[in-house]
Design a protein around this motif. Structure first.
Motif, mmCIF file in Angstrom:
data_model
loop_
_atom_site.group_PDB
_atom_site.id
_atom_site.type_symbol
_atom_site.label_atom_id
_atom_site.label_comp_id
_atom_site.label_asym_id
_atom_site.label_seq_id
_atom_site.Cartn_x
_atom_site.Cartn_y
_atom_site.Cartn_z
ATOM 1 N N GLU A 12 0.671 -1.121 0.146
ATOM 2 C CA GLU A 12 0.025 -0.197 0.104
ATOM 3 C C GLU A 12 0.935 1.099 -0.057
ATOM 4 O O GLU A 12 0.503 2.282 0.311
ATOM 5 N N ASP A 14 2.924 2.234 -2.525
ATOM 6 C CA ASP A 14 3.167 2.595 -3.960
ATOM 7 C C ASP A 14 2.014 3.030 -4.594
ATOM 8 O O ASP A 14 0.784 3.183 -4.178
ATOM 9 N N HIS A 15 2.031 3.274 -5.932
ATOM 10 C CA HIS A 15 0.672 3.763 -6.722
ATOM 11 C C HIS A 15 0.136 2.492 -7.461
ATOM 12 O O HIS A 15 -1.297 2.702 -8.171
ATOM 13 N N TYR A 16 0.534 1.321 -7.135
ATOM 14 C CA TYR A 16 0.083 0.333 -7.937
ATOM 15 C C TYR A 16 -1.626 0.111 -7.603
ATOM 16 O O TYR A 16 -2.343 -0.152 -8.663
ATOM 17 N N ALA A 18 -3.732 1.922 -6.402
ATOM 18 C CA ALA A 18 -4.553 3.151 -6.887
ATOM 19 C C ALA A 18 -4.652 3.249 -8.367
ATOM 20 O O ALA A 18 -5.835 3.504 -9.002
ATOM 21 N N ALA A 19 -3.782 2.716 -9.070
ATOM 22 C CA ALA A 19 -3.636 2.588 -10.634
ATOM 23 C C ALA A 19 -4.941 1.724 -10.994
ATOM 24 O O ALA A 19 -5.396 2.128 -12.143
ATOM 25 N N ALA A 22 -8.258 3.458 -10.364
ATOM 26 C CA ALA A 22 -8.529 4.593 -11.243
ATOM 27 C C ALA A 22 -8.895 3.869 -12.596
ATOM 28 O O ALA A 22 -9.727 4.584 -13.149
ATOM 29 N N ASP B 35 -8.529 6.143 -1.506
ATOM 30 C CA ASP B 35 -7.212 6.133 -1.101
ATOM 31 C C ASP B 35 -6.269 6.069 -2.012
ATOM 32 O O ASP B 35 -6.201 4.962 -2.714
ATOM 33 N N ILE B 36 -5.452 6.787 -2.136
ATOM 34 C CA ILE B 36 -4.046 6.642 -2.999
ATOM 35 C C ILE B 36 -3.095 5.821 -2.101
ATOM 36 O O ILE B 36 -2.671 4.507 -2.381
ATOM 37 N N SER B 37 -2.650 6.344 -1.262
ATOM 38 C CA SER B 37 -1.950 5.559 0.033
ATOM 39 C C SER B 37 -1.785 6.485 1.318
ATOM 40 O O SER B 37 -1.868 7.820 1.344
ATOM 41 N N LYS B 39 0.628 5.488 3.436
ATOM 42 C CA LYS B 39 1.790 4.784 3.781
ATOM 43 C C LYS B 39 2.918 5.453 3.303
ATOM 44 O O LYS B 39 4.241 4.997 3.163
ATOM 45 N N VAL B 51 4.677 8.661 -6.121
ATOM 46 C CA VAL B 51 3.542 8.165 -6.052
ATOM 47 C C VAL B 51 2.225 8.608 -6.872
ATOM 48 O O VAL B 51 1.556 8.450 -7.736
ATOM 49 N N VAL B 55 0.476 8.140 -10.858
ATOM 50 C CA VAL B 55 -1.108 7.655 -10.851
ATOM 51 C C VAL B 55 -2.215 8.572 -11.220
ATOM 52 O O VAL B 55 -3.350 8.559 -11.550
ATOM 53 N N ASP B 58 -4.190 8.726 -14.137
ATOM 54 C CA ASP B 58 -5.092 7.373 -14.453
ATOM 55 C C ASP B 58 -6.735 7.822 -14.111
ATOM 56 O O ASP B 58 -7.614 7.072 -14.189
ATOM 57 N N PHE B 59 -6.808 8.848 -12.983
ATOM 58 C CA PHE B 59 -7.996 8.978 -12.478
ATOM 59 C C PHE B 59 -8.757 9.920 -13.696
ATOM 60 O O PHE B 59 -8.014 10.812 -14.247
ATOM 61 N N ARG B 171 13.087 5.390 -6.430
ATOM 62 C CA ARG B 171 12.008 4.727 -5.596
ATOM 63 C C ARG B 171 12.346 3.288 -5.628
ATOM 64 O O ARG B 171 12.490 2.676 -6.622
#
Lengths: 259, 259, 259
Positions: A12, A14-16, A18-19, A22, B35-37, B39, B51, B55, B58-59, B171
């Protein structure tokens, strides 16, 4: 409108995740997305299969389960969508789906056969679009070419005789409880009119209880849990750490005729 | 109804994230929150910017991104709302937003100029109300006084010559993969008709692959990932730990005329 | 449609949280579910009560808070639903609810009296169905037999005299900040016209500030936080680690007449 659940090993931070969300929302903003977990250990299909098997039937029939665990799998693994027990699953044919049910699939298609996108992120680029289509009412048969079978791996088997049931720990949960693969049914049958001993590590117990709180704090409990499997723990303690047992540890139940 | 995404460094074991969501829902229960993150490492605007940059596009356009990372910033940092690439962002002008896009902003306002609430929790008391207004259709220009510019920090730059591309790891992701700031485009141009060597730590490789699973388990892979950046990893392993590389490590690509 | 919040100690790497959500959604797909946290330390009702007390009033009145922390409690603990401050709570009467408010309950019922399901997973099998009923408009009084009182535990008390306020750290948050049980009101009254010294560990400070960023990076800050409690931290650092203080550490404020 159907629900899409997400189960990944992406963590949780990274952007994975959420991608993936999205992508789903951008295509169809009416879809309800529910996280099952993103804390599956990287590429641990055993962990993922345990969690998915334990909970998928609790969702309404017709729910679409997008599974992004070890999605790159091994070279040659297909990306698939399948319908089984009236639920839909989308993911990589890496063996995981063969571990979540013993039922035959109702429908099975190979996503790659239609969607030939070159991608390093199949959850976002292949699984999410497929899940959105299913959630939007598109027939699974239109998502790819029919396949006859998907990968089945042999799960750890329980051995049961009149004298003994032998199983293994298949999951150490968040509380440190040891969940075995021993189901309630053979125990109920074999234990009729017999005394029994449950043995694991150096411990022996002669009682399987019904509720967690029948043990005192710090005491060992053994019960059939909410998914019908034998579970061993320390009440308000971490059994895995305190007993030194973990994944794959052996648990025996010995039966003896009562005199 | 627009979507509000949340990106914070607040973790998930306190009331902070729930307080932000409760504020949004209490004001407008129709808003979809994603939620994106939560963390992001405390006050790590580099992590957050990576992050968010990876992303936000993508929204759907018009999405409002509430960013609560290092929100107290430095004394004198403004709270701002900005529109850029048809997305809205609300947060602290601590340099983070300057790292997510190279495009110019469409609109930029200083929230403090209107909302003079004294608070130690700007995410709940200033950002959430601003995000709700944007999600409810209020014009961004009515949220504060126009500003001409926001803080831009200089990101780590890639150096590219005919002989060499030099970048750094920006990253280490959840899987231990090393994501660099080297984009695909200069490599595609410079590598035409040339052999190349990718060098990092003590390692040298002469091939950039296309998919993760073109490496064997335990082998190194190098590819351009799903956000177009050069990524180095160990297939089904943790490259950062196994190679001893991490944030800010140097990665070189050397080109040589083929004879 | 009411909101159901979830607060558990179940973690996020098992099926437990998803099973609760699936139960709610399967019964009433229109319910909005919001996670407060699933990262409460196992069976730590103090941690859970702190988080719930800090945030429940931020949700709209009528919100249903499903609490699955130490749900097996002690033998004999009832499963209850209560209404207090116009919010609903469903969970185990293990003392937690007595810590979240000083107000009297409006309604209190014992769920067990009607629902006699034998279960090791009360969050899924008892709390979720009760929460769904409340969210769907069923009267709380129809969920069980009225009870006159629920368990009240004595929380750590602040001692205040004209010369001194003594409190304790009741929560070390995600950032390592030390949140005490000292509220703003007695300080405001007792500090009038007096100099004061805040003392904790070996440290003494003569100023309580208003904002976090009035401290320099690495400096100690002391302020009344967003929930009105005295909080001690290191700006952009981890105070608990750096000061060697934690849960239950003593914090004193000494007042002296100004000459």
């Amino acid at each position: 409108m159907a629900i899409v659940t997400l189960l990944t090993d992406s963590g949780e931070n990274d952007h994975y995740v959420a991608a993936i969300k999205a992508k789903i929302i951008s295509t169809n903003p009416g879809i309800r997305i529910e996280d099952i977990s993103h804390k599956i250990k990287p590429a641990d299909i055993g962990h993922a299969a345990f969690v998915l098997r334990a909970v998928f039937r609790d969702f309404p029939k017709g729910t679409i389960h997008l599974v992004g665990v070890d999605s790159t799998g091994n070279r040659g693994d297909s990306f698939i969508a399948l319908q089984v027990e009236d639920h839909f699953f989308v993911g990589c044919d890496n063996g995981l789906f063969g571990l979540i049910t013993d039922k035959n699939h109702q429908t099975l298609v190979e996503l790659n056969s239609i969607n030939t996108i070159s991608t390093t992120f199949p959850e976002r680029d292949i699984f999410a679009p497929a899940a959105v289509k299913l959630a939007s009412g598109v027939a699974i048969t239109s998502l790819g070419k029919p396949m006859s079978t998907f990968k089945k791996m042999t799960d750890r088997q329980v051995k049961a005789t009149k004298k003994q049931i032998t199983g293994t720990v298949i999951r150490v949960d968040h509380f440190g409880n040891l969940i075995t693969n021993i189901p309630r049914e053979p125990f109920d049958i074999l234990s009729k009119g017999k005394a029994y001993t449950v043995q694991f590590g150096g411990e022996k117990f002669r009682r399987i209880q019904t509720y967690y709180n029948q043990a005192e704090q710090g005491e060992c409990f053994i019960l059939f849990n909410s998914i019908g499997l034998l579970e061993i723990g320390i009440y308000k303690g971490n059994a895995s750490e305190l007993l030194g047992l973990g994944y794959d540890s052996t648990v025996n139940i010995f039966f003896e005729e009562q005199v």
